[in-house]
Structure formats: C-alpha cells, structure tokens
Design an enzyme around this catalytic site. Sequence first.
Site, PDB file in Angstrom:
ATOM      1  N   HIS A   1      55.983  18.584 -35.091  1.00  0.00           N
ATOM      2  CA  HIS A   1      56.247  18.805 -36.562  1.00  0.00           C
ATOM      3  C   HIS A   1      56.765  20.658 -36.638  1.00  0.00           C
ATOM      4  CE1 HIS A   1      55.560  18.834 -40.799  1.00  0.00           C
ATOM      5  NE2 HIS A   1      55.904  17.718 -41.221  1.00  0.00           N
TER       6      HIS A   1
ATOM      7  N   ASP B   1      46.971  19.667 -33.510  1.00  0.00           N
ATOM      8  CA  ASP B   1      47.210  18.992 -34.833  1.00  0.00           C
ATOM      9  C   ASP B   1      46.956  17.175 -35.371  1.00  0.00           C
ATOM     10  OD1 ASP B   1      49.236  18.241 -37.258  1.00  0.00           O
ATOM     11  OD2 ASP B   1      50.891  19.182 -36.165  1.00  0.00           O
TER      12      ASP B   1
ATOM     13  N   GLN C   1      48.075  13.407 -37.909  1.00  0.00           N
ATOM     14  CA  GLN C   1      48.427  12.021 -37.680  1.00  0.00           C
ATOM     15  C   GLN C   1      47.538  11.260 -36.887  1.00  0.00           C
ATOM     16  OE1 GLN C   1      51.373  10.232 -38.807  1.00  0.00           O
ATOM     17  NE2 GLN C   1      52.983  12.041 -40.075  1.00  0.00           N
TER      18      GLN C   1
ATOM     19  N   LYS D   1      46.807  12.156 -45.423  1.00  0.00           N
ATOM     20  CA  LYS D   1      47.388  11.462 -45.608  1.00  0.00           C
ATOM     21  C   LYS D   1      46.174   9.960 -44.690  1.00  0.00           C
ATOM     22  CE  LYS D   1      50.617  13.807 -42.788  1.00  0.00           C
ATOM     23  NZ  LYS D   1      51.827  13.440 -42.797  1.00  0.00           N
TER      24      LYS D   1
ATOM     25  N   CYS E   1      61.250  16.147 -39.874  1.00  0.00           N
ATOM     26  CA  CYS E   1      60.377  17.209 -40.009  1.00  0.00           C
ATOM     27  C   CYS E   1      60.173  17.635 -38.140  1.00  0.00           C
ATOM     28  CB  CYS E   1      59.490  17.796 -40.193  1.00  0.00           C
ATOM     29  SG  CYS E   1      59.378  17.805 -42.303  1.00  0.00           S
TER      30      CYS E   1
HETATM   31  C1  LIG Z   1      51.949  15.815 -36.725  1.00  0.00           C
HETATM   32  C2  LIG Z   1      51.829  16.605 -38.748  1.00  0.00           C
HETATM   33  N1  LIG Z   1      51.305  18.124 -38.268  1.00  0.00           N
HETATM   34  C3  LIG Z   1      51.920  18.169 -39.354  1.00  0.00           C
HETATM   35  C4  LIG Z   1      52.024  17.923 -40.227  1.00  0.00           C
HETATM   36  C5  LIG Z   1      52.712  18.785 -41.961  1.00  0.00           C
HETATM   37  O1  LIG Z   1      50.965  18.788 -42.844  1.00  0.00           O
HETATM   38  P1  LIG Z   1      50.995  19.341 -44.175  1.00  0.00           P
HETATM   39  O2  LIG Z   1      52.166  18.970 -45.212  1.00  0.00           O
HETATM   40  O3  LIG Z   1      50.226  18.034 -44.815  1.00  0.00           O
HETATM   41  O4  LIG Z   1      50.487  20.268 -44.418  1.00  0.00           O
HETATM   42  C6  LIG Z   1      52.124  16.581 -41.203  1.00  0.00           C
HETATM   43  C7  LIG Z   1      53.446  15.892 -42.083  1.00  0.00           C
HETATM   44  O5  LIG Z   1      53.802  14.928 -41.562  1.00  0.00           O
HETATM   45  C8  LIG Z   1      52.162  15.849 -39.282  1.00  0.00           C
HETATM   46  O6  LIG Z   1      52.697  14.483 -39.122  1.00  0.00           O
END
Ligand SMILES: Cc1ncc(COP(=O)(O)O)c(C=O)c1O
Length: 404
Positions: free
Chosen positions: A121, A198, A201, A224, A362
């Site tokens: 992401h 990270d 997900q 999430k 993203c």
């Molecule tokens: C794999 C992953 N990393 C990071 C993020 C960023 O999360 P946040 O916008 O809640 O900070 C997301 C959000 O969709 C994501 O799917």
Amino acid sequence: MLDIQKIRADFPILTQKVNGKPLVYFDNGATNQKPQIVIEAIAKYYQEINANIHRGVHTLSQLATDAYEESRAKIQNHINAKFPHEVLFTSGTTHGINLVANGFASILKPNDEILVSALEHHSNIVPWQMLCEKTGAKLVVIPMNENGELIMTEYDKLLNNKTKIVTVNHISNALGTINPIKYMIDQAHEFGAAVLIDGAQATPHLKPDVQALNCDFYVFSGHKICGPTGTGILYGKEDWLNKLPPYQGGGEMIKEVSFEKTTYAALPHKFEAGTPNIEGGIVLGTAIDYLNEIGFDNIADYENELLAYGTEKLLAIEGLKIFGTSKAKTSVISFNIEGIHPYDIGTIVDKLGIAVRTGHHCAQPIMNFFNIPGTIRASFAFYNTKEEIDIFVEAVKKAKTMLS
Ligand SMILES: Cc1ncc(COP(=O)(O)O)c(C=O)c1O
C-alpha cells in the site's frame, strides 16, 4: 458454525437501503462496519467518563485513564505482546509506519538498504522513500510473480549486511495475498535487519501473535476491525522502541522540561504526545472483544467459504480476470472485465446498492505490474453472505451487458 443472521443483526447499517436497494457492503478492505456494541460504547464513554487521561487526580480522569490502559492490556493480550508498553496507540496504520520510518532517520546511513515489497500500500512505500531522501539510504523492491506472490528466492538474494529494515504487509489489500512473513522475518534477522509488518489487512481476518512471529514492529488500524476511525496500534519490541527517538514532542511524552533540556517519559508515553483519541482507544478494545467472541478461526473458515464461492461464480462470467491468484489468500477478489473500465462497473453496481472499491487501491505499483489502470475489488467480511454474492454477480453481469 456462525449464525450469520444473528451476527448481521449486530450491524445496524446492514439494514440500510442504498439507491433504493438493500445495501450489499463489499468494501470491507477499505473499512468495515461497526456493531451496535461499539457504537454504544462510544456514546457511553461520553455519557459517563469523559475526561483527559494520565493527568487529573479527579475521579473521572482516573476512570478514563483506567479504561484506556485496560484497553491497551486487552490489545497486548490479543496480539500476545510481552509488555503493555510495547503497544502504542496511534491514529492508524499510516501513523504507525511513519513513526517507525521517522525514527530510523537517526539510525540509517547513506547506502543502507530498506527492503520493501512490490505488494505494498502507498502508506508502506512513501514514508520509506521520504526516509531515503533524508538519509541517503536506498529503497530496494522485493519482486512478485503473476499470481501476486512475493518471490522468496529473489528476497533471499536481496538480503545482505546493508539491509537495515524489511517492510512488508501481512496481507495485500489489493490482491488478498497472504505473505510468508514468518519466513521473511527469520531470514531478515539472519542479517540483523529489523522487520515491520503492516497488518492492516490481516487483523480483520486473523489474530497475530507478535512473539511467535518475532517481528520487530506490527502495525494495524482500528477502523478495519470494527473499531472507530482514527485509531490504530503500533506494536514494537521494547528494545527497538527504546532505541528510536520520539516522533512528536509535546505534553505527556516528557519526564522533565526546561528551556535548556527535556528528558522523555518511559514507554509507551514517549510516543504518545498530546491528548490521544481517548474514546477511540477504549472502544478499540470493545471491538476486539466483539471479534474474539465470534472467534477468528470461525471468521477465517467462513470467509474462506465466501472467497471460494465468489471466485467460482465470478469466474463463470466470460472475459472476467481475477488479479491475485495465490493459494494463500484472504477474502478479497480483485478483477476486471475485458474492455471495460473498472470505474464504470463500480458506478453501475453502486446504483444497485452494492459497495465495492474500484481503482488502484492505493497500490499503484501493483497496477503498473499488471499494466492495468485499476481493478474492481470485492472484499468480504464475516457478516456477508452467499446471497449477497449472488446479487453482486448478477449486478456485474448486468453492468457488463450495458457496457459491452
Ligand atoms: C495494507 C494496508 N496498509 C496500510 C493501510 C493504511 O491504513 P490507514 O489508512 O488506516 O492508515 C491500508 C488501508 O487500506 C492497507 O490496506
């Protein structure tokens, strides 16, 4: 076996009509819905104990502080962290990654290497690029194959003594691939590199065990996992958190302040400057309790059923291609239909009450890899049903006919 109708009754939004049709919510990868118990806990906080934390001697402040710290302990227990002070409240995954990347500015030297996966992401790419700009370190990409799987033989070749940090998602938001993070962590440690996972997900689908994984950092977002927006967690090993400098300066993160010198508070407060999202942090604990009551094994079994069902039904549509075909995959189906822009399908299914995500999610490097502008992404949660998948498949067929 989950009683899905009983679970659905916990989520008031699922009874909504959208564009005159019953809502089918398949955008859980972006954010998932909130059960009544979470919605009520937010109101209860403001009705009963609202006060600033860690500062007042008065009763409300102590009640709020206790509730906040109880939530931290609950989350510690949930992810199996060794100490509560290894669990930092953040505003979300993005905040957690930026905090760590910022801290590494004091550690990295020119030509050190940061390994980042091709499946990330943007929030797990851009902070590291910014860090490279600051320090002269190099960003090195772990490649993936056509199934959307990271290539471990290439990963092994990329690791070396200059590798200082490896950063990878547990599960890809764009494709649903579950990455072999335990292997990756162990290999990185052979070279003394730190590993950030990270988990944005992954945490909606499984319960991470940070000690068993032996990761150095694990980040995720509250919104999430049925919790409020603007909440998240950064787990960091005690040694690493002690080594990294504070991210922000301000109230609560200090031991003593004078104009000559400031000393910092102990963990976790060193990284929690200012008044946090108090109600959010407390209610994140409520959300985690709710999910644990349903049980992550039950959630995974049921979502895998939805994934298999949805995959089979969608693949029966001529010209439909799924991106992300790893065997190790969670309940995300990213696809396109030949000759049709994903945005057009997203717009038509929305008119039929169905929420999916369209676009690059993203994760533009993934779309560039497949040479596509984006995909339609249906991401299922434990409250979705096969009947909803049927409605969605019919809607996609209808959109295809209209757009062909
Ligand atoms: C794999 C992953 N990393 C990071 C993020 C960023 O999360 P946040 O916008 O809640 O900070 C997301 C959000 O969709 C994501 O799917």
